[in-house]
Design a protein around this motif. Structure first.
Motif, PDB file in Angstrom:
ATOM      1  N   GLN A 225      12.480 -35.860  48.509  1.00  0.00           N
ATOM      2  CA  GLN A 225      12.552 -34.641  47.515  1.00  0.00           C
ATOM      3  C   GLN A 225      12.373 -33.230  48.693  1.00  0.00           C
ATOM      4  OE1 GLN A 225       9.897 -33.698  44.573  1.00  0.00           O
ATOM      5  NE2 GLN A 225      10.476 -31.507  44.306  1.00  0.00           N
ATOM      6  N   HIS A 226      11.411 -33.380  49.381  1.00  0.00           N
ATOM      7  CA  HIS A 226      11.224 -32.113  50.307  1.00  0.00           C
ATOM      8  C   HIS A 226      12.007 -32.169  51.512  1.00  0.00           C
ATOM      9  CE1 HIS A 226       8.334 -30.064  47.531  1.00  0.00           C
ATOM     10  NE2 HIS A 226       7.908 -31.198  47.432  1.00  0.00           N
ATOM     11  N   THR A 227      12.733 -33.125  51.493  1.00  0.00           N
ATOM     12  CA  THR A 227      13.419 -33.197  53.167  1.00  0.00           C
ATOM     13  C   THR A 227      15.130 -33.325  52.630  1.00  0.00           C
ATOM     14  OG1 THR A 227      13.417 -35.613  53.385  1.00  0.00           O
ATOM     15  CG2 THR A 227      11.672 -34.209  54.462  1.00  0.00           C
ATOM     16  N   SER A 228      15.288 -32.836  51.451  1.00  0.00           N
ATOM     17  CA  SER A 228      16.576 -32.696  50.783  1.00  0.00           C
ATOM     18  C   SER A 228      17.472 -31.564  51.765  1.00  0.00           C
ATOM     19  CB  SER A 228      16.657 -32.586  49.517  1.00  0.00           C
ATOM     20  OG  SER A 228      16.365 -31.193  48.990  1.00  0.00           O
ATOM     21  N   PHE A 229      18.678 -31.600  52.007  1.00  0.00           N
ATOM     22  CA  PHE A 229      19.339 -30.406  52.696  1.00  0.00           C
ATOM     23  C   PHE A 229      18.893 -29.123  52.001  1.00  0.00           C
ATOM     24  CE2 PHE A 229      22.926 -27.499  53.709  1.00  0.00           C
ATOM     25  CZ  PHE A 229      22.833 -27.676  55.120  1.00  0.00           C
ATOM     26  N   LYS A 230      18.937 -28.999  50.707  1.00  0.00           N
ATOM     27  CA  LYS A 230      18.871 -27.775  49.853  1.00  0.00           C
ATOM     28  C   LYS A 230      17.401 -27.452  50.100  1.00  0.00           C
ATOM     29  CE  LYS A 230      18.657 -26.416  45.072  1.00  0.00           C
ATOM     30  NZ  LYS A 230      18.700 -26.887  43.594  1.00  0.00           N
ATOM     31  N   GLU A 231      16.546 -28.125  50.376  1.00  0.00           N
ATOM     32  CA  GLU A 231      14.891 -27.712  50.338  1.00  0.00           C
ATOM     33  C   GLU A 231      14.980 -27.146  51.795  1.00  0.00           C
ATOM     34  OE1 GLU A 231      12.316 -27.502  48.314  1.00  0.00           O
ATOM     35  OE2 GLU A 231      13.902 -27.609  46.406  1.00  0.00           O
ATOM     36  N   MET A 232      15.429 -27.902  52.767  1.00  0.00           N
ATOM     37  CA  MET A 232      15.129 -27.381  54.224  1.00  0.00           C
ATOM     38  C   MET A 232      15.870 -26.349  54.598  1.00  0.00           C
ATOM     39  SD  MET A 232      14.984 -31.373  55.841  1.00  0.00           S
ATOM     40  CE  MET A 232      14.809 -30.378  57.718  1.00  0.00           C
ATOM     41  N   LYS A 233      17.182 -26.064  53.942  1.00  0.00           N
ATOM     42  CA  LYS A 233      18.045 -24.919  54.239  1.00  0.00           C
ATOM     43  C   LYS A 233      17.286 -23.667  53.786  1.00  0.00           C
ATOM     44  CE  LYS A 233      22.647 -23.073  53.208  1.00  0.00           C
ATOM     45  NZ  LYS A 233      23.221 -23.082  54.706  1.00  0.00           N
ATOM     46  N   LYS A 234      16.447 -23.800  52.901  1.00  0.00           N
ATOM     47  CA  LYS A 234      15.555 -22.496  52.444  1.00  0.00           C
ATOM     48  C   LYS A 234      14.203 -22.482  53.036  1.00  0.00           C
ATOM     49  CE  LYS A 234      14.168 -24.415  47.985  1.00  0.00           C
ATOM     50  NZ  LYS A 234      14.496 -24.422  46.587  1.00  0.00           N
ATOM     51  N   ASN A 235      13.772 -23.431  53.639  1.00  0.00           N
ATOM     52  CA  ASN A 235      12.359 -23.492  54.327  1.00  0.00           C
ATOM     53  C   ASN A 235      12.546 -23.001  55.785  1.00  0.00           C
ATOM     54  OD1 ASN A 235      10.256 -24.440  55.488  1.00  0.00           O
ATOM     55  ND2 ASN A 235      10.305 -26.450  55.305  1.00  0.00           N
ATOM     56  N   PRO A 236      11.702 -21.634  55.880  1.00  0.00           N
ATOM     57  CA  PRO A 236      11.650 -21.101  57.447  1.00  0.00           C
ATOM     58  C   PRO A 236      11.177 -21.872  58.261  1.00  0.00           C
ATOM     59  CG  PRO A 236      10.455 -19.873  55.579  1.00  0.00           C
ATOM     60  CD  PRO A 236      11.229 -20.957  54.926  1.00  0.00           C
ATOM     61  N   MET A 237      10.263 -22.820  57.920  1.00  0.00           N
ATOM     62  CA  MET A 237       9.749 -23.804  59.021  1.00  0.00           C
ATOM     63  C   MET A 237      10.684 -24.688  59.354  1.00  0.00           C
ATOM     64  SD  MET A 237       6.589 -22.389  59.803  1.00  0.00           S
ATOM     65  CE  MET A 237       7.413 -20.711  59.559  1.00  0.00           C
ATOM     66  N   ALA A 238      11.791 -25.070  58.686  1.00  0.00           N
ATOM     67  CA  ALA A 238      12.686 -25.959  59.263  1.00  0.00           C
ATOM     68  C   ALA A 238      13.959 -25.701  59.757  1.00  0.00           C
ATOM     69  CB  ALA A 238      12.723 -26.988  58.376  1.00  0.00           C
ATOM     70  N   ASN A 239      14.350 -24.311  59.094  1.00  0.00           N
ATOM     71  CA  ASN A 239      15.904 -23.792  59.359  1.00  0.00           C
ATOM     72  C   ASN A 239      16.297 -23.028  60.809  1.00  0.00           C
ATOM     73  OD1 ASN A 239      14.893 -21.286  58.572  1.00  0.00           O
ATOM     74  ND2 ASN A 239      15.600 -21.449  56.479  1.00  0.00           N
ATOM     75  N   TYR A 240      15.108 -22.874  61.317  1.00  0.00           N
ATOM     76  CA  TYR A 240      15.464 -22.199  62.716  1.00  0.00           C
ATOM     77  C   TYR A 240      15.573 -20.513  62.584  1.00  0.00           C
ATOM     78  CZ  TYR A 240      15.285 -26.302  65.492  1.00  0.00           C
ATOM     79  OH  TYR A 240      14.667 -27.281  66.277  1.00  0.00           O
ATOM     80  N   THR A 241      15.115 -20.162  61.392  1.00  0.00           N
ATOM     81  CA  THR A 241      15.377 -18.536  61.240  1.00  0.00           C
ATOM     82  C   THR A 241      14.236 -17.676  61.913  1.00  0.00           C
ATOM     83  OG1 THR A 241      14.348 -18.661  59.123  1.00  0.00           O
ATOM     84  CG2 THR A 241      16.543 -18.535  59.084  1.00  0.00           C
ATOM     85  N   THR A 242      13.201 -18.579  62.599  1.00  0.00           N
ATOM     86  CA  THR A 242      12.010 -17.883  63.149  1.00  0.00           C
ATOM     87  C   THR A 242      12.307 -17.472  64.567  1.00  0.00           C
ATOM     88  OG1 THR A 242      11.036 -20.042  63.680  1.00  0.00           O
ATOM     89  CG2 THR A 242      10.157 -19.190  61.587  1.00  0.00           C
TER      90      THR A 242
END
Length: 295
Positions: A225-242
């Motif tokens: 559930q938590h590694t779905s594309f939808k969840e990861m896309k909005k997760n700043p710890m995974a989506n490289y927006t940092t």
């Protein structure tokens, strides 16, 4: 050191005949003398093949599915990118020094440039391969937003470079084949992006068995559930927006763009597809790897 305008989009540097991002090429010398630990685990892929996805899955596995622990820092810090080097950011090796064991590491390096210690120590490898057409499209958009790459030019010209292996990290064909062959002599779990997309639970079970970390079905479902594309896309710890906008400009294209199989059909022309298929047949002749370019 701040990125200055002159540092944008430097040309690729060739190391042992393989084109590499200029800054990353500078890290390869120190990497050769680095000594990994036997309990390290290496995640290896050609770029845009599900690296961050599998990194997040493995970090969750290593922390027993504890979501809070997996939000402790960005994926670049949780899973050090060994050849990473960008002005103004800690290098992959610097991050590695601060990472407690057992460590997860990631690389896109072809075998010719891989630190010798990783093979000498028989470090376990989880390799993820994705079909070439979707990789080419995703890589093009990544080139557009990640300014450590040269300007990609038009899609047509980028596709030509991709087919010729004149993009960062060289030939996709060589990469997927040589890591497949490595599995004959080295502990490699070879996974396919399309398989993970089709049945993530099944593929996560393969990873659990490979790394020897059994988890309850409930925990595995939680990881799915938590590694779905939808969840990861909005997760700043995974989506490289940092990362600084000078390194990755998400206004040009998101790092996590679509995460689907078959998006190439929206980009390739009929002529490009025919040319690509003919070239692919030659490059993959005699190879028993089977890729699915649609689900």
């Amino acid at each position: 050191m701040e990125l200055v305008r002159g540092d944008y989009r430097p040309p690729l540097e060739y190391v042992k005949g393989i084109p590499i991002i200029k800054y990353f090429a500078e890290s390869l010398g120190p990497l050769q003398s680095w000594q990994p630990r036997p309990d390290d685990l290496l995640i290896s892929t050609y770029p845009k093949s599900g690296t961050t996805w599998v990194s997040e899955i493995l970090d969750m596995i290593y922390h027993g599915g504890d979501l809070e622990k997996c939000h402790r820092d960005s994926i670049l810090t949780r899973v050090p990118f060994i050849e990473f080097k960008v002005p103004g950011c800690p290098t992959g090796l610097e991050v590695l020094e601060d990472t407690p064991p057992p460590r997860l590491l990631k690389t896109h390096l072809p075998l010719a440039l891989l630190p010798k210690g990783l093979l000498d120590q028989k470090v376990k490898v989880v390799y993820v391969a994705r079909n070439a057409k979707d990789v080419a499209v995703s890589f093009y958009h990544f080139y557009r937003m990640a300014k450590v790459h040269p300007d990609p030019g038009t899609w047509e010209s980028f596709l030509d470079k991709f087919m010729a292996g004149e993009v960062s990290y060289g030939s996709w064909y060589q990469h997927v084949q040589e890591w497949w062959e490595l599995g004959r002599t080295h502990p490699v779990l070879y996974l396919f992006y399309e398989d993970i997309q089709e049945n993530p639970k099944r593929e996560i079970q393969k990873i659990l068995e490979f790394v020897g970390r059994p988890l309850s079905e409930e925990t595995v479902d939680h990881i799915v559930q938590h590694t779905s594309f939808k969840e990861m896309k909005k997760n700043p710890m995974a989506n490289y927006t940092t990362l600084p906008v000078e390194v990755m400009d998400h206004s040009v294209s998101a790092f996590m763009r679509k995460g689907v199989t078959g998006d190439w059909k929206n980009v390739f022309t009929v002529a490009q597809n025919e040319r690509f298929d003919a070239h692919y047949a030659k490059k993959m002749a005699g190879c028993n790897l089977n890729f699915r370019s649609e689900l």
